[in-house]
Write a protein that holds these residues in place. Sequence first.
Motif, PDB file in Angstrom:
ATOM      1  N   ILE A  79       0.836  -1.209   0.000  1.00  0.00           N
ATOM      2  CA  ILE A  79       0.000   0.000   0.000  1.00  0.00           C
ATOM      3  C   ILE A  79       0.871   1.258   0.000  1.00  0.00           C
ATOM      4  CG2 ILE A  79      -1.584   1.360   1.425  1.00  0.00           C
ATOM      5  CD1 ILE A  79      -2.887  -1.271   2.262  1.00  0.00           C
ATOM      6  N   ILE A  80       1.900   1.276   0.852  1.00  0.00           N
ATOM      7  CA  ILE A  80       2.766   2.455   0.938  1.00  0.00           C
ATOM      8  C   ILE A  80       3.572   2.627  -0.352  1.00  0.00           C
ATOM      9  CG2 ILE A  80       4.670   3.522   2.209  1.00  0.00           C
ATOM     10  CD1 ILE A  80       2.084   3.504   3.768  1.00  0.00           C
ATOM     11  N   LEU A  85       4.424   5.708  -5.228  1.00  0.00           N
ATOM     12  CA  LEU A  85       4.530   5.836  -6.685  1.00  0.00           C
ATOM     13  C   LEU A  85       3.545   6.883  -7.216  1.00  0.00           C
ATOM     14  CD1 LEU A  85       4.913   2.086  -7.717  1.00  0.00           C
ATOM     15  CD2 LEU A  85       6.634   3.887  -7.981  1.00  0.00           C
ATOM     16  N   ILE A  86       2.315   6.830  -6.731  1.00  0.00           N
ATOM     17  CA  ILE A  86       1.301   7.809  -7.157  1.00  0.00           C
ATOM     18  C   ILE A  86       1.748   9.219  -6.780  1.00  0.00           C
ATOM     19  CG2 ILE A  86      -1.059   8.619  -6.743  1.00  0.00           C
ATOM     20  CD1 ILE A  86      -1.843   5.632  -6.478  1.00  0.00           C
ATOM     21  N   TYR A  87       2.272   9.351  -5.572  1.00  0.00           N
ATOM     22  CA  TYR A  87       2.711  10.672  -5.117  1.00  0.00           C
ATOM     23  C   TYR A  87       3.883  11.181  -5.959  1.00  0.00           C
ATOM     24  CZ  TYR A  87       4.506  14.391  -2.147  1.00  0.00           C
ATOM     25  OH  TYR A  87       4.959  15.596  -1.695  1.00  0.00           O
ATOM     26  N   MET A  88       4.886  10.336  -6.146  1.00  0.00           N
ATOM     27  CA  MET A  88       6.100  10.767  -6.841  1.00  0.00           C
ATOM     28  C   MET A  88       5.854  11.063  -8.319  1.00  0.00           C
ATOM     29  SD  MET A  88       8.446  11.014  -4.573  1.00  0.00           S
ATOM     30  CE  MET A  88       9.918  11.236  -5.537  1.00  0.00           C
ATOM     31  N   ALA A  92       3.456  15.015  -6.744  1.00  0.00           N
ATOM     32  CA  ALA A  92       4.615  15.883  -6.512  1.00  0.00           C
ATOM     33  C   ALA A  92       5.237  16.306  -7.840  1.00  0.00           C
ATOM     34  CB  ALA A  92       5.641  15.153  -5.663  1.00  0.00           C
ATOM     35  N   ASP A  93       5.836  17.461  -7.839  1.00  0.00           N
ATOM     36  CA  ASP A  93       6.453  17.991  -9.068  1.00  0.00           C
ATOM     37  C   ASP A  93       7.971  18.007  -8.916  1.00  0.00           C
ATOM     38  OD1 ASP A  93       6.586  19.013 -11.603  1.00  0.00           O
ATOM     39  OD2 ASP A  93       6.305  21.100 -10.961  1.00  0.00           O
ATOM     40  N   ALA A 105       9.805   5.425  -3.703  1.00  0.00           N
ATOM     41  CA  ALA A 105       8.551   4.722  -3.399  1.00  0.00           C
ATOM     42  C   ALA A 105       8.826   3.358  -2.761  1.00  0.00           C
ATOM     43  CB  ALA A 105       7.715   4.559  -4.666  1.00  0.00           C
ATOM     44  N   VAL A 106       9.830   2.653  -3.292  1.00  0.00           N
ATOM     45  CA  VAL A 106      10.183   1.340  -2.719  1.00  0.00           C
ATOM     46  C   VAL A 106      10.742   1.505  -1.307  1.00  0.00           C
ATOM     47  CG1 VAL A 106      11.747  -0.632  -2.955  1.00  0.00           C
ATOM     48  CG2 VAL A 106      10.503   0.207  -4.946  1.00  0.00           C
ATOM     49  N   GLY A 107      11.540   2.549  -1.096  1.00  0.00           N
ATOM     50  CA  GLY A 107      12.053   2.828   0.254  1.00  0.00           C
ATOM     51  C   GLY A 107      10.925   3.117   1.234  1.00  0.00           C
ATOM     52  N   ALA A 108       9.930   3.883   0.762  1.00  0.00           N
ATOM     53  CA  ALA A 108       8.766   4.159   1.621  1.00  0.00           C
ATOM     54  C   ALA A 108       8.012   2.862   1.920  1.00  0.00           C
ATOM     55  CB  ALA A 108       7.848   5.165   0.948  1.00  0.00           C
ATOM     56  N   GLY A 109       7.920   1.979   0.903  1.00  0.00           N
ATOM     57  CA  GLY A 109       7.262   0.683   1.115  1.00  0.00           C
ATOM     58  C   GLY A 109       7.994  -0.165   2.138  1.00  0.00           C
TER      59      GLY A 109
END
Length: 198
Positions: A79-80, A85-88, A92-93, A105-109
Amino acid sequence: MATERDKMRASRLADLAKKDGKSGLRQNTSGLMSDVVDKFDLRSMWDSEELRDKLKQAGLRGQAPIITYMFFRLIMPAIITVAGLIYMFFIADYDYAPIVKIGVAVGAGYLGYFLPNMFIENQVQRRQQSIKEAFPDALDMLLICVQSGMSTEAAFGKVSAEVGSQSIELAEEMSLTTAELSYLPERRQAYENLSKRT
């Protein structure tokens, strides 16, 4: 003990419903969570006495919290990662290369894997803080009750009813200890169980 616990929990949920205007917390796990835990055989990987003790310290007893914990420990990284991925890529710009965005994104996961543990640890600390704040008064009342001639079980029962306005967590633990003192063959075990839970 189960009856006492259910009475305390019902009282607590009624208090929360009055404050929040909500119906309360759900304690039952859905069939989906159980199915996922059984399908991936998560019990053999994560179920341990240490986990059960930690959940008890957080005030989460029974099978439902164990299944919920295992379910979220499995799905939170995914989920994270998807949220990252959606955020990045879309929200986000940031002017980074796609591989860097995927790495973030993988680090956040990866951090998402530890979120259930962090949640449980936070619950334990909040609960212990509540118990610590009310414990000195509870101990004074317990001493007064015992010195006035009450049995230990009766004193614990009386104090658990009185201390509920200060700390529902301590009141619940003292009620459970009252029940354990009544049926366990060794009284020492009831006190050790109280120590483990708190």
